[in-house]
Enzyme design. Sequence first.
Site, PDB file in Angstrom:
ATOM      1  N   SER A 135       1.103  -1.113  -0.020  1.00  0.00           N
ATOM      2  CA  SER A 135      -0.147   0.146   0.590  1.00  0.00           C
ATOM      3  C   SER A 135       1.317   1.426  -0.008  1.00  0.00           C
ATOM      4  O   SER A 135       1.935   0.939  -0.009  1.00  0.00           O
ATOM      5  CB  SER A 135      -1.058   0.293   1.364  1.00  0.00           C
ATOM      6  OG  SER A 135      -1.752   1.289   1.008  1.00  0.00           O
ATOM      7  N   TYR A 148      -1.766  -0.017  11.112  1.00  0.00           N
ATOM      8  CA  TYR A 148      -2.147  -0.624   9.387  1.00  0.00           C
ATOM      9  C   TYR A 148      -0.694  -0.172   8.416  1.00  0.00           C
ATOM     10  O   TYR A 148      -0.421  -0.723   7.988  1.00  0.00           O
ATOM     11  CB  TYR A 148      -2.984   0.734   8.626  1.00  0.00           C
ATOM     12  CG  TYR A 148      -3.504  -0.255   7.449  1.00  0.00           C
ATOM     13  CD1 TYR A 148      -3.640  -1.939   7.120  1.00  0.00           C
ATOM     14  CD2 TYR A 148      -3.006   0.611   6.291  1.00  0.00           C
ATOM     15  CE1 TYR A 148      -3.906  -1.810   5.360  1.00  0.00           C
ATOM     16  CE2 TYR A 148      -3.635   1.192   4.959  1.00  0.00           C
ATOM     17  CZ  TYR A 148      -3.675  -0.637   5.491  1.00  0.00           C
ATOM     18  OH  TYR A 148      -3.900  -1.004   3.163  1.00  0.00           O
TER      19      TYR A 148
END
Length: 248
Positions: A135, A148
């Site tokens: 990501s 995260y």
Amino acid sequence: MKKQALVTGATSGIGRATALRLSALGYDIVATGRRAERLAELRQQIESTGGRCTPLAFDVRSEEEVRRHLEPLERVDLLVNNAGLAAGLEHIDRGDTRDWDAMIDTNVKGLLYVTRVITPKMAAAGGGLVVNIGSIAGTEPYENGAVYCASKHAVHAISQAMRADLLASGVKVTEIRPGMVETEFSEVRFHGDRERAERVYDGVEPLRGEDIAEAIAWVAQLPAHMNVNDMVLMPAQQAGAYYTFRKQ
Ligand code: NDP
Ligand code: 8X3
């Protein structure tokens, strides 16, 4: 013999789109995720177009389940390590430790458990391709996203190190690091709050799972001597984790 692709997290979003795209490309698909009914639907869809799909319903957080389901696979040419989630969006002093466990156990440890079972098979077969879904959060930490972002920083580090580890075995490693993709991701992040999830995409045309699948299909078709180490894919209205242009 047809090539076989294993896609984790194929019940939704990027993984589902990838399973369908790789099937259209001629791969036999092994599709995983926890929701067995979704996997059965995917199998039906793939078989209705003449493809083959083996659904394996298990939780990647359990090393025992990963081993039990994946060790019997005879051959995997392409592994897409996609299963993952964000849970919660909170300052560090207010975060729920159960969310933190879910993210670290799925995004980091789950990816490692799957990789540990599959890469020796690839090495024994003389090569293969692993695509890790990272990501932009893997290089751009943002407020409310400490855990995260940490989990995707781990995916970024693991991808670089495993590329080196597997160099002599002929196993190529690609990391794909998307920005905003409209999937079930935000609904999961906000624990089922659909309205809040939809607001994430206000005024923006986000990427779709199919866009990421297209990139994976392209990487999978490259000649043996060529590898993509790292690919960052963004909506045209997003320049990075901190910059999004929203139309009114
Ligand atoms: P979705 O929520 O739509 O899909 C996530 C998939 O992961 C589902 O198939 C889910 O299956 C699976 N999964 C989650 N937890 C587990 C588990 N414990 N065991 C097995 N499978 C699991 O989100 P996306 O498609 O967007 O997410 C896919 C990947 O892309 C993730 O790694 C995410 O971090 C990454 N990503 C997403 C972005 C986005 O904006 N959407 C941007 C950048 C990266 P099930 O629930 O059936 O188990
Ligand atoms: C998903 C993209 O910006 O929500 O990895 O972290 S972001």
